[in-house]
Enzyme design. Structure first.
Site, PDB file in Angstrom:
ATOM      1  N   ASP A 140       0.809  -1.210   0.000  1.00  0.00           N
ATOM      2  CA  ASP A 140       0.000   0.000   0.000  1.00  0.00           C
ATOM      3  C   ASP A 140       0.850   1.271   0.000  1.00  0.00           C
ATOM      4  OD1 ASP A 140      -3.010   0.937   0.527  1.00  0.00           O
ATOM      5  OD2 ASP A 140      -1.640   2.218   1.665  1.00  0.00           O
ATOM      6  N   ILE A 168      -5.200   2.302  -0.446  1.00  0.00           N
ATOM      7  CA  ILE A 168      -5.074   1.674  -1.769  1.00  0.00           C
ATOM      8  C   ILE A 168      -5.490   0.207  -1.681  1.00  0.00           C
ATOM      9  CG2 ILE A 168      -3.511   1.098  -3.665  1.00  0.00           C
ATOM     10  CD1 ILE A 168      -3.857   4.124  -3.411  1.00  0.00           C
ATOM     11  N   ASP A 169      -5.024  -0.494  -0.651  1.00  0.00           N
ATOM     12  CA  ASP A 169      -5.411  -1.895  -0.471  1.00  0.00           C
ATOM     13  C   ASP A 169      -6.911  -2.028  -0.258  1.00  0.00           C
ATOM     14  OD1 ASP A 169      -2.902  -3.044  -0.792  1.00  0.00           O
ATOM     15  OD2 ASP A 169      -2.468  -3.100   1.351  1.00  0.00           O
ATOM     16  N   ALA A 170      -7.485  -1.126   0.544  1.00  0.00           N
ATOM     17  CA  ALA A 170      -8.931  -1.181   0.795  1.00  0.00           C
ATOM     18  C   ALA A 170      -9.709  -0.922  -0.492  1.00  0.00           C
ATOM     19  CB  ALA A 170      -9.318  -0.174   1.873  1.00  0.00           C
TER      20      ALA A 170
END
Length: 183
Positions: A140, A168-170
């Site tokens: 991320d 970003i990961d979420a």
């Protein structure tokens, strides 16, 4: 009163989650919340997040709720065969392992879809499957930096700052779940 599981939109859909950390497990968790039967396949030592302290343990709890799990040595013939049996009875496979890892294990999208063409296969990567950075692993913080997001976060005149949560990961998890639903 608990809702009837049979009335859930994805009741009867089975998902195999080969993911680690947030993006892959988060996408699979969203599908589990919609009623899918999700089986998390972890290495014998567990999801890599389990090895990075309390924050990692919170990741495991937050992004793997509503799933069943199994630990397999996917590099062994028996572990690979067990994974293929699970995949054979599934509708979706999700993975976000470092580039080339699932292919090395014989579980990449081309190998799996050649055997099971109706399967929806979601691969989440930081830099895509083409281009000069396709073989780079991504986390991320790197995605925040390279996308420019960090340049607009923080205070004027001071160094860039990462967003406090793995945004970003979420987002990748959410978009990945949407992609599976569209497929």
């Amino acid at each position: 009163m608990r809702p009837d599981p049979a009335a859930a939109p994805l009741h009867g859909v089975r998902v195999i989650d080969l993911g680690q950390y947030i993006a892959g497990p988060g996408a699979a968790m969203a599908l589990a919340e919609l009623g899918a039967d999700v089986i998390k396949v972890e290495p014998i030592a567990g999801d890599q997040a389990r090895h990075i302290g309390r924050y990692g343990e919170s990741m495991v709890r937050a992004y793997n709720r509503g799933k069943r799990s199994i630990a397999l040595d996917l590099g062994s013939p028996a572990g690979h065969a067990a994974a293929m049996r699970l995949i054979a009875g599934s509708d979706v496979v999700i993975q976000n392992l470092r580039p080339g890892a699932v292919e090395k294990l014989g579980l990449g999208p081309q190998a799996v879809r050649a055997r099971f063409p109706r399967l929806v296969y979601l691969s989440i990567s930081g830099f895509g499957s083409q281009g000069p950075s396709r073989t780079r692993p991504c986390y991320d913080v790197a995605a925040q930096a390279e996308s420019g997001l960090m340049s607009v976060t923080g205070e004027p005149g001071r160094p860039p700052q990462k967003v406090g949560v793995p945004i970003i990961d979420a987002a990748a998890a959410s978009l990945g779940a949407q992609a599976v639903l569209a497929a």
